[in-house]
Design a protein around this motif. Structure first.
Motif, short mmCIF file in Angstrom:
data_model
loop_
_atom_site.label_atom_id
_atom_site.label_comp_id
_atom_site.label_asym_id
_atom_site.label_seq_id
_atom_site.Cartn_x
_atom_site.Cartn_y
_atom_site.Cartn_z
N ALA A 85 0.83 -1.21 0.00
CA ALA A 85 0.00 0.00 0.00
C ALA A 85 0.86 1.26 0.00
O ALA A 85 0.53 2.25 -0.67
CB ALA A 85 -0.93 -0.01 1.21
N GLN A 86 1.97 1.23 0.72
CA GLN A 86 2.86 2.39 0.76
C GLN A 86 3.53 2.62 -0.59
O GLN A 86 3.66 3.76 -1.05
CB GLN A 86 3.91 2.21 1.85
CG GLN A 86 4.79 3.44 2.07
CD GLN A 86 3.97 4.65 2.48
OE1 GLN A 86 3.26 4.62 3.48
NE2 GLN A 86 4.07 5.74 1.72
N VAL A 87 3.97 1.54 -1.23
CA VAL A 87 4.57 1.66 -2.56
C VAL A 87 3.56 2.24 -3.53
O VAL A 87 3.88 3.08 -4.38
CB VAL A 87 5.10 0.30 -3.05
CG1 VAL A 87 5.53 0.38 -4.51
CG2 VAL A 87 6.25 -0.17 -2.18
N LEU A 88 2.31 1.81 -3.39
CA LEU A 88 1.25 2.35 -4.25
C LEU A 88 1.07 3.84 -4.02
O LEU A 88 0.93 4.62 -4.97
CB LEU A 88 -0.05 1.60 -3.97
CG LEU A 88 -1.27 2.04 -4.77
CD1 LEU A 88 -1.03 1.90 -6.27
CD2 LEU A 88 -2.50 1.21 -4.37
N ASP A 89 1.09 4.27 -2.76
CA ASP A 89 0.95 5.70 -2.45
C ASP A 89 2.11 6.51 -3.01
O ASP A 89 1.94 7.67 -3.40
CB ASP A 89 0.85 5.90 -0.94
CG ASP A 89 -0.50 5.48 -0.38
OD1 ASP A 89 -1.47 5.45 -1.16
OD2 ASP A 89 -0.58 5.18 0.82
N ASP A 90 3.29 5.92 -3.03
CA ASP A 90 4.48 6.63 -3.49
C ASP A 90 4.68 6.55 -5.00
O ASP A 90 5.56 7.22 -5.55
CB ASP A 90 5.74 6.07 -2.80
CG ASP A 90 5.72 6.32 -1.30
OD1 ASP A 90 5.01 7.23 -0.85
OD2 ASP A 90 6.43 5.58 -0.58
N ALA A 91 3.88 5.74 -5.68
CA ALA A 91 4.05 5.53 -7.12
C ALA A 91 3.76 6.81 -7.89
O ALA A 91 2.84 7.56 -7.54
CB ALA A 91 3.14 4.41 -7.60
N PRO A 92 4.52 7.09 -8.95
CA PRO A 92 4.31 8.29 -9.76
C PRO A 92 3.13 8.12 -10.71
O PRO A 92 3.29 7.90 -11.92
CB PRO A 92 5.63 8.41 -10.53
CG PRO A 92 6.12 7.00 -10.67
CD PRO A 92 5.69 6.30 -9.40
N LEU A 93 1.92 8.23 -10.17
CA LEU A 93 0.71 8.01 -10.95
C LEU A 93 0.12 9.33 -11.42
O LEU A 93 -0.31 10.14 -10.60
CB LEU A 93 -0.33 7.26 -10.12
CG LEU A 93 -0.20 5.75 -9.99
CD1 LEU A 93 -1.23 5.21 -9.02
CD2 LEU A 93 -0.35 5.08 -11.35
#
Length: 336
Positions: A161-169
Motif C-alpha cells: 500500500a505504501q509503494v502504491l501511495d508513493d508511485a508516480p501516478l
C-alpha cells in the motif's frame, strides 16, 4: 600494466579452450531434436517429464540430449524439490561465443513450431493451468491458512500500500487486480481509484472476493471471471495493475506480464508482489505453487520483454526463511 600473453584471448581464455567451447556449441546445435528443445525453451522452463511428453521420447534418451546442451552452455537447470527444470541459458555463458549463441537462438525463434509440437505444448500448459485452478477451486475455504504457511497478507500488505501511495501516478481512474484472493487488498484499491476491476480465473475465489467487498461496503468494484486473456481486458486502459502473490501459481507468468502491460495507460504502473526463489518443495502440494518463487532478475527480464522498466524494489525477509519482493514497474521512457 603487464602485457597480455599471446596465448590468451581478449576474453581471458586460451585459444585451445575457445576452440573446444566452439566445437561443443556446434555439436550441441547439430541435432534436430536438440534444436527443437531449445526452441520450446524460448520463454519457458520445463521439467524432464514435461519434455518427454512434448517430444514423445523416453527419459534416458532425453537426458542424454539435455546433458549435451548443458555441457555447451545452451541450457541451465534449477532444482525445485525433487524436480529439475530446464531453461535456455542467458547469452554469454561461453566466453567469446555469445554472438554465435545469439544467432542460433534468433534463427530458432524465427522458426515456427510444428503443428504437432504446438498442440503438445498447449496441452502441457493447459495441464499446469488446470492443476492450479483445481487447487483453488477445492481449497478456497482454506485460502488464508495456506497463505499463512508462507507469507500472510498482513506481512506485506502495508508495504504494498505504501509503494502504491508513493508511485508516480498521473491518473487514478482505474485499477486492475489480478487474482484478488479473498479480496483483502480491494479495500486498499477502492478508495484510491474511481473504478477497480477484480479478475480471477477461479469462480470460488472470485465469490469470496465479492463477499469481502460487499461486507466492507465497496461499491466501485467490477468482478470478472477469467484470466488475463479475457476480452474485457482488451478494452481496458488502467492506471495501475496489482498482482499480489499470484505469479507463482500461474503456468506462464511472463505472459501475464505481457497481457497486463498491454492494458496499462500511459504513465501507468504495475505493482507486483511475489516470492523470491526458494527450495521449499512442500509448497507445491500444500499451497498450490507451480513455481518456487522467482529470481528478481527473472521478473525484471519478463517485465522488460513486456515493455516495462523497474521503478522501485523492496525486499521483505520472513522469519520462516522466505523472502518477498515488492516490485514497481512502469512503461519504459514514461517514468524518470
Amino acid at each position: 600494466m603487464l602485457a597480455m600473453s599471446n596465448t590468451q584471448t581478449a576474453a581471458g581464455t586460451t585459444p585451445e579452450a575457445r576452440i573446444e567451447a566452439l566445437a561443443a556449441l556446434c555439436k550441441a546445435s547439430a541435432d534436430p531434436l536438440r534444436l527443437q528443445i531449445l526452441r520450446v525453451l524460448r520463454k519457458d522452463s520445463f521439467g524432464v517429464s514435461e519434455l518427454c511428453t512434448l517430444f514423445d521420447i523416453r527419459q534416458p534418451a532425453l537426458s542424454h540430449h539435455l546433458k549435451v546442451l548443458a555441457s555447451a552452455g545452451l541450457v541451465a537447470t534449477r532444482r525445485e524439490g525433487n524436480s529439475i527444470f530446464y531453461r535456455r541459458s542467458e547469452l554469454g555463458q561461453q566466453a567469446g561465443l555469445d554472438a554465435v549463441q545469439q544467432q542460433i537462438f534468433e534463427v530458432l525463434d524465427d522458426t515456427a513450431l510444428t503443428p504437432e509440437l504446438s498442440q503438445r505444448l498447449l496441452l502441457v500448459q493447459q495441464q499446469r493451468e488446470d492443476n492450479s485452478r483445481h487447487f483453488f477451486q477445492h481449497n478456497a475455504h482454506k485460502f488464508r491458512q495456506q497463505q499463512d504457511l508462507i507469507a500472510s497478507y498482513e506481512q506485506y500488505a502495508a508495504t504494498v500500500a505504501q509503494v502504491l501511495d508513493d508511485a508516480p501516478l498521473p491518473q487514478t481512474g482505474t485499477a486492475l487486480e489480478v487474482g484478488p484472493g479473498d479480496g483483502a487488498f480491494l479495500a486498499e484499491l477502492s478508495p484510491r481509484f474511481r473504478h477497480v476491476v477484480a479478475l480471477d480465473n477461479a469462480a470460488t475465489m472470485l465469490a469470496r472476493a465479492r463477499a469481502t467487498a460487499a461486507a466492507a461496503g465497496l461499491t466501485n468494484i467490477e468482478f470478472i471471471h477469467g484470466d488475463t486473456a479475457h476480452p474485457a481486458l482488451a478494452k481496458l486502459q488502467v492506471d495501475c495493475v496489482v498482482i499480489n502473490m499470484v505469479l507463482h501459481h500461474t503456468p506462464r507468468p511472463w505472459q501475464i506480464l505481457r497481457d497486463v502491460a498491454a492494458c496499462l495507460a500511459p504513465g501507468g504502473v504495475l505493482l507486483l508482489t511475489d516470492l523470491c526463489r526458494h527450495d521449499q518443495a512442500w509448497a507445491r502440494e500444500n499451497c498450490g505453487d507451480l513455481w518456487l518463487g522467482f529470481d528478481p532478475e527473472e521478473l525484471a527480464g519478463w517485465a522488460h520483454d513486456a515493455g516495462l522498466m523497474d521503478i522501485a524494489s523492496i525486499y521483505l525477509a520472513q522469519r520462516n526463511g522466505f523472502q518477498i519482493q515488492v516490485r514497481l514497474f512502469g512503461h519504459r521512457g514514461l517514468h524518470p
